[in-house]
Design a protein around this motif. Structure first.
Motif, short mmCIF file in Angstrom:
data_model
loop_
_atom_site.label_atom_id
_atom_site.label_comp_id
_atom_site.label_asym_id
_atom_site.label_seq_id
_atom_site.Cartn_x
_atom_site.Cartn_y
_atom_site.Cartn_z
N THR A 1 0.84 -1.21 0.00
CA THR A 1 0.00 0.00 0.00
C THR A 1 0.87 1.25 0.00
N GLY A 2 2.16 1.07 0.42
CA GLY A 2 3.12 2.19 0.35
C GLY A 2 2.87 3.28 1.34
N ILE A 3 2.02 2.95 2.28
CA ILE A 3 1.75 4.04 3.21
C ILE A 3 2.49 3.85 4.52
N GLY A 4 3.11 2.74 4.71
CA GLY A 4 3.75 2.45 6.00
C GLY A 4 4.72 3.52 6.41
N LEU A 5 5.70 3.78 5.52
CA LEU A 5 6.76 4.72 5.89
C LEU A 5 6.24 6.17 6.00
N SER A 6 5.40 6.51 5.07
CA SER A 6 4.89 7.89 5.12
C SER A 6 3.97 8.10 6.32
N ASN A 7 3.29 7.03 6.70
CA ASN A 7 2.46 7.12 7.90
C ASN A 7 3.33 7.42 9.11
N ILE A 8 4.44 6.72 9.22
CA ILE A 8 5.35 6.96 10.34
C ILE A 8 5.86 8.40 10.31
N ARG A 9 6.22 8.83 9.10
CA ARG A 9 6.79 10.18 8.98
C ARG A 9 5.78 11.24 9.46
N SER A 10 4.55 11.09 8.97
CA SER A 10 3.58 12.12 9.36
C SER A 10 3.22 12.02 10.83
N ARG A 11 3.22 10.82 11.37
CA ARG A 11 2.92 10.72 12.80
C ARG A 11 4.00 11.42 13.63
N TYR A 12 5.26 11.22 13.22
CA TYR A 12 6.35 11.91 13.94
C TYR A 12 6.21 13.42 13.84
N GLU A 13 5.82 13.88 12.67
CA GLU A 13 5.70 15.32 12.49
C GLU A 13 4.54 15.89 13.32
N ILE A 14 3.44 15.19 13.31
CA ILE A 14 2.28 15.71 14.05
C ILE A 14 2.51 15.63 15.54
N LEU A 15 3.03 14.49 15.97
CA LEU A 15 3.18 14.29 17.40
C LEU A 15 4.34 15.07 17.99
N PHE A 16 5.43 15.04 17.33
CA PHE A 16 6.63 15.61 17.95
C PHE A 16 7.19 16.80 17.18
N GLY A 17 6.66 17.03 16.01
CA GLY A 17 7.24 18.10 15.20
C GLY A 17 8.63 17.73 14.73
N ARG A 18 8.94 16.50 14.67
CA ARG A 18 10.26 16.05 14.22
C ARG A 18 10.07 15.21 12.95
N SER A 19 11.17 15.03 12.26
CA SER A 19 11.03 14.22 11.05
C SER A 19 11.95 13.00 11.15
N ILE A 20 11.58 12.07 10.40
CA ILE A 20 12.42 10.86 10.36
C ILE A 20 13.27 10.91 9.11
N GLU A 21 14.37 10.15 9.17
CA GLU A 21 15.24 10.13 7.99
C GLU A 21 15.27 8.72 7.40
N VAL A 22 15.37 8.69 6.13
CA VAL A 22 15.47 7.38 5.45
C VAL A 22 16.77 7.40 4.64
N LEU A 23 17.63 6.51 4.96
CA LEU A 23 18.90 6.45 4.22
C LEU A 23 18.92 5.12 3.45
N GLN A 24 19.27 5.26 2.22
CA GLN A 24 19.29 4.02 1.41
C GLN A 24 20.47 4.07 0.45
N ASP A 25 21.25 2.99 0.46
CA ASP A 25 22.28 2.85 -0.61
C ASP A 25 22.13 1.46 -1.22
N GLU A 26 23.12 1.00 -1.90
CA GLU A 26 22.98 -0.28 -2.61
C GLU A 26 22.83 -1.45 -1.66
N ASN A 27 23.48 -1.34 -0.51
CA ASN A 27 23.50 -2.47 0.41
C ASN A 27 22.63 -2.30 1.63
#
Lengths: 957, 184
Positions: free
Chosen positions: A921-947
């Motif tokens: 559904t692709g909403i898992g990560l964005s759901n977490i992000r928005s919850r962090y923003e609404i609740l704490f006013g903070r953002s989460i980071e997503v780091l991705q490389d090849e491995n």
């Protein structure tokens, strides 16, 4: 009706009670007012009158301000407590007093004012003069004069400036010259800068005496000088001419102590309380008065704004005299009381008749007044009630029952005529001369009389029959020669060219009986009708006079035209004046129960004296020095705000300055105790408060704009009263001001708005959060209940249930734990990380049963971080995502690391994506992000490389 | 309070010296009597003193007269005199009555008869009051006779009469002065 009126007006009732003053027939009204200080009787030495009408009295020890009833005391400095004040001067808001020890005191007009004392010399200060503001001339008895200017004091005396003498009694400033009365003549001085040059006028230049005691300006260039030898000289300043008042000088009156101008007249006093009035500053008709002995000897005097003469005599009383109102009660030979008839002729004689006969009262020099008996009534003759002077200088008199008489005043011969000689009726009530004719009003009609060769011809008015019962009370001739008749029953009748015109026909309510009438200078006919009141008319229109302010049930006895288009009324409450322009009568002399029993008891002489005969005395009222509209002067003395005296220039007050007290007074020297006040506070009340108190009190006034108005009257004539106003504003308190209220409203509204906005924001955030949370839960639950998950779970369960029964039970328990935790945490915004880890561990347990060691999860979190907050199912979602999206096999195991790096929680996995991606559904990560923003006013980071795929969550406590 | 008189007398003496050579304007009072008369309803009191002293300087028209209170003789009884001196006049406290001032009208030494007004302070019983007196002067050779009479209200000089005797003592005392003045 007729009988009643007749009786009412002609009834003789004589009960004479002669008052005092037997030795002097002629008296002004004298009266005294006590100016005692609270404890000690004041010794009043000098006086002055200010513009508001207050008297300033220099007493021994203190200065008094006196309003006729109350006084304000301003003590002198200690050094002057025993000094005798000798003269005083009112300057601009200052009182300057000279003392017998040569000191001059300058003091303000209010208590607690600065006082300045200068010791000018050792001689008594006799006179003070302010030729221009800031300059004071000080005259002394022994050391000449001093000119005080700011800080300089320049001395001029007989040696330095050529003064006639150093003993100066009085000074006046006239035509730019300073006139000094000294022991050795008059000095005429010119003062400029520090220079003073004087010329002497003495006996060598025609002065009657050198020792001059008093001065008074007669006109702009003439000064009257009173001498020690009892003479008065008139000195013309530019020509130096001296003329003597011969008739006065011949009196040998003794030293002329003082001169005073009273209106156009000159007053002088000599020793022993003798006062002389010189009408129009000439001695032709001079009058002499004796101040009653108990009043003491005047020390100083002045003429006040009401034309009273005010005197101090060294005692505690102020002595006042009203010279224009004089009572004549008794003469040496003949009583003035109960005169039945009065007549002034053009020679200055006053004729009056009483029951003894007819007398001539002449005011002439040498005897001041004398009385000549012109005619003695025989015992059987009826009363003389009317008189008239004909063209030939013969005096006619009419009696009440005995016909008429004619006196040749040069010879004294008397002729009498009755009904037998053709007279219409023997009761002659009124007579008037018209050319050679005399009209006579009788109880039988009107008749005219002509003298032909010494014989009278009487001819009745043709229309007599039209005059009702024939009782005619009054007859006069108007300007156009018409005959006016005051009838009984027919009202005022105008007779012209043989025609009779009745005012009653035009104006039915204009009075049936007319007993008194007169013609004013303007041409109006005034009359009094006992049944209708006082009217004036020009024949075409008519106006009634409201007598109400003269007192209730005022009766009018007689009326006569006076100066300035006015008409004098003799009433039961005193003497009143009224005119067609000012129709409210003003009382010029109030005397309750004044009574007159006859009709023709009022007359006016050539000197503008009005004469009134009442049943007890004769009153002479001099109009020349009365002022129109003389009335009490109202003064607002003090304003107290919250019981503190306030400067009346202050007009604006704070909201808490709301207790106002007004002190006022009325200056009415003629009778100070009769003043009545009316006051009103516009803005607070609409009615007038009437009081005799001097105070009005307004506690707790609400904020607003007010005008306090006070007026005073001695006779209740409020329309004419002198009025004083004081406007002020009480501020609205801060709390009640419009701008403040507006501002406060604005603030409240904005606060509410902000709160609402905040609330709305939090609500919407909460809703969003709720939605996200629900979404997250939904996602999780959907994942959990998705067949794939369950399929995997059940497959796993099936695979272990046969091998390891214990393990299978364990697995089911964990599965149920997992669902329980998910359900438990479903409604929470945040949970502790430790609680989340419990869920994660349950989930990992379930997954490891499937993937075994191919799924490696390392959790490296210390206890501190475990207390931090996290949105529920965050980690579970991330772990689930990692498992969902990556290949997990023996050769390619999936390693998930949950650990703390700095202030972040790091969830990392090695990246080995599935070749066929999981449906997401692709909403898992964005759901977490928005919850962090609404609740704490903070953002989460997503780091991705090849491995590697990492999600960094902020640590939030 | 006697100072002005002393100064006047002193200045008169000095002036006497300076004017001696030129037959000065200094005149001295000689043979003077001063009488007073109290005419009350119940009693008439008269007393006289011949001790009146005085000088007149015609150069500046100033004069000074003085009489010692205790030189008054007469009265109706010795007791009355004692009362007069002790109770009313307080002679011990105020030993003298004086009249100092100046002549208003010019003294004409040649006139046979003239009337002159003298203005000055009459001091009796320690209180002074300004008075202007008419003085009649007649010339007899080198001697000038003068005569003056005036009234003195007791109240002017603070002399209080007890109510008991106020029918015996007049409120206003008549004073008559006669004498001669002679050039020095």
């Amino acid at each position: 009706m007729a009988r009643y009126r007749l009786n009412n007006y002609l009834l003789v009732c004589v009960a004479l009670t002669l008052s005092c003053l037997r030795s002097h027939a002629q008296q002004p009204r004298w009266w005294r007012l006590d100016a005692s200080q609270r404890n000690t009787p004041a010794q009043l030495h000098c006086l002055a009158s200010d513009q508001r009408g207050y008297l300033w009295l220099a007493a021994r020890g203190s200065l008094l301000r006196f309003d006729g009833q109350r006084q304000l005391t301003l003590p002198y400095p200690d050094s002057l407590q025993l000094a005798t004040p000798t003269t005083m001067l009112l300057s601009d808001n200052q009182v300057i007093i000279g003392f017998s020890n040569g000191v001059v005191l300058t003091t303000g007009m209010a208590a607690q004012q600065q006082k300045a004392c200068i010791k000018v010399c050792n001689s008594p200060v006799t006179c003070l003069l302010e030729p221009r503001p800031g300059t004071i001339i000080i005259a002394t008895d022994g050391e000449g004069i001093f000119v005080s200017e700011q800080n300089s004091l320049v001395h001029h005396n007989s040696r330095t400036a050529g003064l006639a003498d150093d003993y100066v009694h009085e000074m006046v400033m006239l035509a730019g010259k300073l006139v000094l009365a000294t022991d050795l003549g008059i000095s005429l001085c010119t003062i400029s800068n520090d220079n003073c040059r004087c010329n002497t006028i003495d006996t060598h230049k025609g002065l009657s005496d050198n020792l001059s005691l008093s001065l008074a300006a007669v006109d702009s260039l003439t000064v009257a000088v009173g001498m020690h030898n009892g003479t008065i000289s008139l000195l013309h300043l530019t020509t130096g001419n001296v003329s003597l008042l011969e008739k006065f000088n011949a009196l040998q009156s003794g030293p002329v102590q003082s001169l005073l101008r009273l209106g156009p007249d000159l007053l002088t006093r000599t020793e022993g309380g003798m006062v002389y009035v010189l009408p129009s500053c000439s001695d032709t008709n001079l009058q002499q008065f004796q101040l009653p002995a108990e009043y003491g000897n005047p020390l100083h005097w002045l003429a006040d704004a009401e034309n009273n003469v005010v005197m101090v005599t060294g005692g505690h009383e102020v002595v006042l005299a009203d010279f224009h109102l004089q009572y004549l009660t008794e003469h040496d030979e003949q009583s003035f009381a109960n005169a039945q008839c009065l007549l002034a002729d053009e020679q200055g004689n006053i004729w009056f008749a009483n029951d003894k006969g007819i007398f001539r009262h002449a005011v002439e020099f040498s005897k001041y007044q004398y009385l000549q008996t012109m005619y003695s009534s025989p015992a059987d003759e009826d009363k003389i009630i009317s008189m008239c002077m004909d063209k030939n200088g013969k005096l006619w008199f009419g009696t009440f029952g005995s016909g008429v008489g004619c006196i040749d005043i040069t010879t004294g011969k008397v002729k009498k005529f009755t009904e037998r000689d053709g007279l219409l009726n023997n009761n002659v009530l009124s007579m008037v001369a018209q050319d050679t004719t005399i009209w006579m009003a009788t109880l039988g009609g009107v008749c005219s009389m002509r003298m032909d060769d010494g014989k009278p011809t009487f001819s009745p008015l043709e229309q007599s029959s039209e005059l009702g019962n024939g009782y005619i009370y009054s007859v006069s001739i108007d300007r156009s020669g018409r005959l006016l008749l005051g009838t009984d029953g027919q009202g005022l009748v105008i007779y012209e060219h043989g025609k009779v015109m009745r005012l009653l026909e035009k104006f039915p309510a204009s009075g049936k009986a007319v007993v008194a009438m007169t013609m004013d200078d303007h041409g109006f006919t005034w009359y009094y009708s006992p049944d209708a009141g006082v009217y004036f008319t020009d024949g075409e229109s008519i106006q009634q006079i409201d007598l109400e302010n003269l007192g209730s049930s005022t009766e009018v006895y007689a009326m006569h035209a006076a100066t300035g288009e006015e008409v004098a009324l003799l009433t039961s409450n005193g003497i009143a004046y009224v005119s067609y322009m000012n129709v409210t009568p003003r009382l010029v002399h109030e005397q309750a129960d004044m009574q007159a029993d006859y009709l023709n008891v009022i007359t006016r002489d050539m000197q503008k004296n009005m004469w009134f005969a009442t049943s007890t005395s004769m009153i002479r009222f001099n109009e020349s020095i009365t002022k129109p509209n003389l009335r009490p002067v109202t003064n607002l003395e003090q304003v107290f705000v919250n019981l503190q005296v306030t400067d009346t220039t202050v007009r604006s007050f704070k909201a808490n300055q709301n207790h106002f007290t007004f002190h006022f007074t009325s200056i009415w020297w003629k009778s100070p105790q009769e003043a009545v006040y009316q006051y009103q506070l516009a803005g607070f009340e609409n009615n007038w408060n009437t009081t005799t108190e001097h105070i009005a009190n307004y506690p707790r006034l609400p904020p607003g704009t007010y005008t306090f108005t006070v007026r005073s009257s001695a006779d209740g004539n409020w329309a004419n009263a002198h009025t004083i106003s004081y406007s002020f504003t009480i501020d609205t308190p801060l709390m009640q001001r419009t701008w403040f209220i507006a501002l406060a409203l604005l603030v409240v509204v904005s606060i509410v708005y902000l709160l609402l906005r905040l609330r709305l924001r939090s609500i919407s955030r909460r809703e969003l959060l709720q939605r996200k949370l629900l979404q997250g839960q939904f996602e999780t639950l959907r994942n959990q209940v998705n067949p794939h998950f369950l399929f995997n779970a059940f497959n796993t369960l099936v695979s272990i249930i046969s091998k390891d029964k214990e393990s299978a039970i364990d697995y089911v328990e964990k599965l149920s734990d997992y669902f329980r935790i998910v359900l438990e945490q479903r409604h929470k915004d945040t949970i502790a990380l430790s609680e989340e880890l419990e869920l994660v561990r349950a989930f990992i347990f379930l997954q490891q049963k499937r993937f075994f060691e191919n799924l490696m999860v390392n959790i490296e979190l210390n206890d501190e971080v475990l207390q931090s907050r996290i949105p529920p199912m965050t980690l579970q979602l991330l772990v689930e995502n990692a498992i969902k999206h990556n290949v997990i096999s023996k050769t390619r195991p999936l390693q998930i690391i949950i650990r703390q790096t700095g202030d972040k929680i790091e969830i990392c996995n090695n990246l080995q994506p599935k070749l066929s991606p999981e449906t997401s559904t692709g909403i898992g990560l964005s759901n977490i992000r928005s919850r962090y923003e609404i609740l704490f006013g903070r953002s989460i980071e997503v780091l991705q490389d090849e491995n590697k795929f990492c999600v960094l969550l902020p640590v939030v406590f | 309070m006697m100072k002005p008189i002393l100064i006047l007398l002193a200045s008169a003496i000095v002036l006497m010296g300076s004017y001696a050579m030129t037959l000065s304007g200094i005149f001295e009072v000689k043979n003077a009597t001063i009488k007073f008369d109290s005419a009350a309803p119940e009693e008439n009191i008269k007393a006289t003193s011949t001790d009146l002293k005085g000088v007149l300087n015609t150069a500046d028209n100033k004069f000074a007269f003085s009489v010692a209170i205790n030189t008054f003789q007469g009265f109706n009884s010795a007791l009355q005199r004692e009362h007069f001196l002790e109770d009313y006049m307080e002679a011990a406290k105020y030993p003298k009555a004086t009249f100092t001032g100046k002549l208003i009208d010019k003294f004409d030494s040649a006139a046979a008869s003239q009337k002159i007004r003298a203005k000055g302070q009459v001091e009796i019983h320690g209180l002074s009051k300004e008075r202007i007196l008419d003085i009649q002067i007649t010339r007899e050779g080198l001697v000038y006779k003068f005569s003056a009479s005036f009234d003195v209200p007791l109240a002017d000089h603070g002399i209080r009469v007890p109510r008991v005797v106020n029918q015996k003592i007049a409120e206003t005392i008549k004073v008559q002065v006669d004498g001669q003045i002679q050039a020095q």
